[in-house]
Scaffold this active site. Structure first.
Site, mmCIF file in Angstrom:
data_model
loop_
_atom_site.group_PDB
_atom_site.id
_atom_site.type_symbol
_atom_site.label_atom_id
_atom_site.label_comp_id
_atom_site.label_asym_id
_atom_site.label_seq_id
_atom_site.Cartn_x
_atom_site.Cartn_y
_atom_site.Cartn_z
ATOM 1 N N GLU A 297 47.699 35.118 41.644
ATOM 2 C CA GLU A 297 46.887 36.079 40.888
ATOM 3 C C GLU A 297 45.632 35.365 40.427
ATOM 4 O O GLU A 297 45.710 34.361 39.722
ATOM 5 C CB GLU A 297 47.694 36.623 39.701
ATOM 6 C CG GLU A 297 48.773 37.598 40.135
ATOM 7 C CD GLU A 297 48.218 38.740 40.979
ATOM 8 O OE1 GLU A 297 47.267 39.412 40.541
ATOM 9 O OE2 GLU A 297 48.716 38.957 42.090
ATOM 10 N N CYS A 331 41.188 38.011 32.873
ATOM 11 C CA CYS A 331 40.896 38.365 34.266
ATOM 12 C C CYS A 331 40.542 39.851 34.339
ATOM 13 O O CYS A 331 39.834 40.290 35.225
ATOM 14 C CB CYS A 331 42.090 38.056 35.148
ATOM 15 S SG CYS A 331 43.598 38.764 34.523
HETATM 16 P P1 NDP Z 1 42.541 27.254 36.796
HETATM 17 O O1 NDP Z 1 42.571 27.752 38.197
HETATM 18 O O2 NDP Z 1 41.551 26.219 36.443
HETATM 19 O O3 NDP Z 1 43.966 26.654 36.389
HETATM 20 C C1 NDP Z 1 45.145 27.389 36.509
HETATM 21 C C2 NDP Z 1 46.317 26.453 36.616
HETATM 22 O O4 NDP Z 1 46.236 25.725 37.850
HETATM 23 C C3 NDP Z 1 46.381 25.397 35.517
HETATM 24 O O5 NDP Z 1 47.721 25.189 35.173
HETATM 25 C C4 NDP Z 1 45.798 24.192 36.198
HETATM 26 O O6 NDP Z 1 46.181 22.977 35.619
HETATM 27 C C5 NDP Z 1 46.352 24.335 37.582
HETATM 28 N N1 NDP Z 1 45.638 23.608 38.629
HETATM 29 C C6 NDP Z 1 44.347 23.181 38.618
HETATM 30 N N2 NDP Z 1 44.057 22.578 39.782
HETATM 31 C C7 NDP Z 1 45.174 22.616 40.541
HETATM 32 C C8 NDP Z 1 45.495 22.171 41.851
HETATM 33 N N3 NDP Z 1 44.598 21.548 42.629
HETATM 34 N N4 NDP Z 1 46.754 22.383 42.330
HETATM 35 C C9 NDP Z 1 47.661 23.014 41.566
HETATM 36 N N5 NDP Z 1 47.416 23.456 40.307
HETATM 37 C C10 NDP Z 1 46.182 23.270 39.812
HETATM 38 O O7 NDP Z 1 42.395 28.559 35.888
HETATM 39 P P2 NDP Z 1 42.277 28.674 34.316
HETATM 40 O O8 NDP Z 1 43.471 28.058 33.672
HETATM 41 O O9 NDP Z 1 40.925 28.210 33.903
HETATM 42 O O10 NDP Z 1 42.422 30.255 34.088
HETATM 43 C C11 NDP Z 1 41.357 31.133 34.217
HETATM 44 C C12 NDP Z 1 41.420 31.863 35.542
HETATM 45 O O11 NDP Z 1 42.658 32.561 35.643
HETATM 46 C C13 NDP Z 1 40.351 32.933 35.683
HETATM 47 O O12 NDP Z 1 39.788 32.842 36.970
HETATM 48 C C14 NDP Z 1 41.131 34.223 35.525
HETATM 49 O O13 NDP Z 1 40.546 35.330 36.160
HETATM 50 C C15 NDP Z 1 42.437 33.869 36.137
HETATM 51 N N6 NDP Z 1 43.485 34.778 35.676
HETATM 52 C C16 NDP Z 1 43.959 35.748 36.539
HETATM 53 C C17 NDP Z 1 44.905 36.668 36.123
HETATM 54 C C18 NDP Z 1 45.453 37.694 37.047
HETATM 55 O O14 NDP Z 1 46.510 38.267 36.742
HETATM 56 N N7 NDP Z 1 44.813 37.971 38.160
HETATM 57 C C19 NDP Z 1 45.391 36.666 34.736
HETATM 58 C C20 NDP Z 1 44.840 35.599 33.924
HETATM 59 C C21 NDP Z 1 43.919 34.704 34.392
HETATM 60 P P3 NDP Z 1 45.169 22.187 34.633
HETATM 61 O O15 NDP Z 1 44.944 23.082 33.469
HETATM 62 O O16 NDP Z 1 45.906 20.955 34.323
HETATM 63 O O17 NDP Z 1 43.913 21.942 35.423
#
Ligand code: NDP
Length: 527
Positions: A297, A331
């Site tokens: 998502e 989001c």
């Molecule tokens: P990120 O994509 O930066 O991070 C999401 C998660 O992925 C975190 O736990 C992060 O860890 C982890 N992560 C980062 N890099 C990697 C990698 N290379 N491999 C595996 N895991 C990784 O998103 P945000 O946390 O900043 O959240 C905001 C985003 O989420 C927005 O784009 C928003 O639209 C989306 N979102 C979508 C929703 C939906 O239902 N469609 C609902 C809510 C949010 P770490 O923090 O340690 O980097």
């Protein structure tokens, strides 16, 4: 037969799913209880936390701080920074626990979710208070996040029981059945913005379906994930079924994704990371006997469309709330308002007139503040940079300045006269920035709404039933709302998930969601 009866009995015992009520903070008792929770939580700032792998606590010297975005010098908690080796250990622990957990009867698994929900309900304000301090949510947003988390637990418990009762047609001489069995080991990787609801939703769905997981919280939201993890333990979840692993996504997260024993990845987050996970997961590793499943998502660039027949006062409020709830860090945030030319000036005037009353800004631990900080320094810089870009793409008619104080506070920014293809109208900013776009007519407005690479949520304000019917068919989003805001999906009522680059449309909180964590086994038995 015996099993079906047990499942039916449990469903009867726990009753129908009901959405958790939101707290009415205008009641003095409720407000006082929330204040008390804030005080209690503040008294626990700065504690150190281990990883928990196979039930064993592992305390690392290599740590990172989770801080309060309103006062970045306040350390909410200190967390262990797992690398590759510990991420691998966590997968191994989950794989070991899976062998027992997958054989645990569904009613026992569902009972743990129901118990966790009860524990969370009892500590509702405490959970919400952590999100006020760790993510900068205002009272109402934090309360809604906790309520949604409770809903996921209650809803998925019932959905899993119902899956056990699915029946197929029978052929003579056979007993024919269909069973939803778990997939295996999953990596659950949530974002920071709904740090309780999404963390609970993805993990509890996977667990109740019989999978064992490694939960890797977002690095801006490890504390609230820890609070939830403690509730799971208290509810009796066996060791190793959920492993708590904090650490950088790019290292710990990626190791989980790549591991050959990982069977699925449930991710919510940015498009960039989601696509990377999708690509990496597609490559079979040595010794990996399955195709990994990804549940992704991702982002949104959601639009509120208003035509000339709409109730403009309601639309102005809907636009502001959709754009700026939790500082636009949803989001589902309506970061574009697309307004038909005939009423454009009138509506823009109403939006600007309503904004100051609604968008009160300041420390979110005070109830009177609607707008808190953005979550981190990175996010702060990104949003301010987009505001500069916006100045070249539209007319800044409201806010847009950083507050001169230590937290990451930015006045909500509203840009008028933005072109549909401008960067601030196409790219997900994930902050308090709203682009107002003028359309020739209502169909043109819906076309503009459909013109980004995303397709998550949208709202259409109109008084004409034929146009509304058209929007129901042609507005290309996973979650469409008519004459209301485009945020605030409810579990079991508005199954949530989007199209195109918004993800795999996995419809969290919907009747199909648990199928993503299961595989169906059909048995035809000669009798
Ligand atoms: P990120 O994509 O930066 O991070 C999401 C998660 O992925 C975190 O736990 C992060 O860890 C982890 N992560 C980062 N890099 C990697 C990698 N290379 N491999 C595996 N895991 C990784 O998103 P945000 O946390 O900043 O959240 C905001 C985003 O989420 C927005 O784009 C928003 O639209 C989306 N979102 C979508 C929703 C939906 O239902 N469609 C609902 C809510 C949010 P770490 O923090 O340690 O980097």
């Amino acid at each position: 037969m015996q099993d079906r009866q047990t499942v039916q009995a449990m469903l009867a015992q726990i009753g129908e799913f009901k959405t958790e009520l939101l707290t009415d903070f205008s009641q003095p008792d409720n407000a006082a209880a929330f204040e008390a929770a804030l005080v209690k939580v503040r008294g626990q700032f700065g504690q150190k936390h281990p990883l928990v792998i196979g039930g064993k606590e592992i305390w690392l010297d290599d740590t990172f701080d989770s801080t309060n975005p309103s006062h970045p010098d306040q350390v909410v908690g200190v967390f262990s920074k797992a690398g590759k080796e510990l991420a691998e250990q966590a997968i191994e622990a989950a794989a070991a626990a899976f062998e027992t957990w997958r054989r645990t009867p569904v009613p026992s698994r569902a009972a743990i979710l129901v118990k966790t929900a009860a524990l969370m309900r009892a500590r509702k304000h405490e959970c919400s208070a952590w999100m006020v301090y760790e993510e900068g949510k205002n009272w109402v947003e934090a309360d809604a996040d906790t309520a949604e988390a409770i809903d996921f637990l209650e809803y998925y418990a019932r959905q899993m029981l119902k899956l056990e009762l699915v029946e197929v047609y029978q052929t003579p001489g056979e007993r024919d059945t269909l069973h939803y069995i778990p997939l295996g080991v999953g990596a659950v990787i949530p974002p920071w913005n709904f740090p309780l609801a999404i963390t609970v939703g993805m993990s509890s769905g996977a667990i109740v379906a019989g999978n064992a997981i490694v939960l890797k919280p977002a690095s801006d939201a490890p504390k609230i994930a820890w609070v939830y993890f403690q509730l799971l333990r208290e509810a009796g979840l066996p060791d190793g079924v959920c492993n708590y692993l904090t650490g950088p996504g790019a290292l710990a997260g990626e190791t989980l994704v790549d591991h050959p024993k990982t069977r699925f990845i449930a991710f919510t987050g940015s498009k960039e990371v989601g696509l990377r996970i999708h690509e990496r997961a597609a490559k079979p590793q040595a010794g990996q006997p399955w195709i990994k499943r990804t549940i992704l998502e991702m982002g949104g660039k959601d639009a509120v469309v208003v035509d000339e027949t709409a109730d403009l006062d309601a639309a102005a409020k809907g636009i502001l709330v959709s754009a700026f709830g939790f500082q636009g860090q949803k989001c589902s945030a309506g970061s574009r308002a697309i307004i038909v030319a005939d009423v454009y000036d009138a509506l823009v005037e109403k939006i600007v007139a309503q904004a100051p009353q609604l968008l009160t800004i300041g420390d979110p631990d005070q109830r009177k503040h609607y707008i808190g900080p953005v979550v981190s320094k990175n996010q702060y810089r990104t949003v301010l940079n987009y505001i500069e870009i916006g100045k070249g793409e539209g007319r800044l008619i409201y806010g847009g300045k950083a507050l001169e104080r230590d937290g990451y506070f930015i006045e909500p920014a509203i840009f008028a006269d933005v072109a549909p293809d401008a960067r601030i109208a196409q790219e997900e900013i994930f902050g308090p920035v709203l682009a107002l776009i003028k359309a020739d007519d209502w169909k043109h407005a819906i076309n503009i709404a459909n013109s980004t690479e995303f397709g998550l949520t949208g709202a259409y304000y109109s008084a004409i039933p034929e146009r509304i019917e058209y929007a129901k068919k042609e507005f290309f989003v996973g979650n469409l709302y008519i004459n209301r805001k485009c945020t605030g999906a409810l579990v079991g009522i508005h199954p949530f998930g989007g199209f195109n680059m918004s993800g795999t449309d996995s419809k969290a909180g919907g009747p199909d969601y648990l199928l993503l964590f299961t595989q169906a086994k059909s048995i035809g038995e000669k009798i």
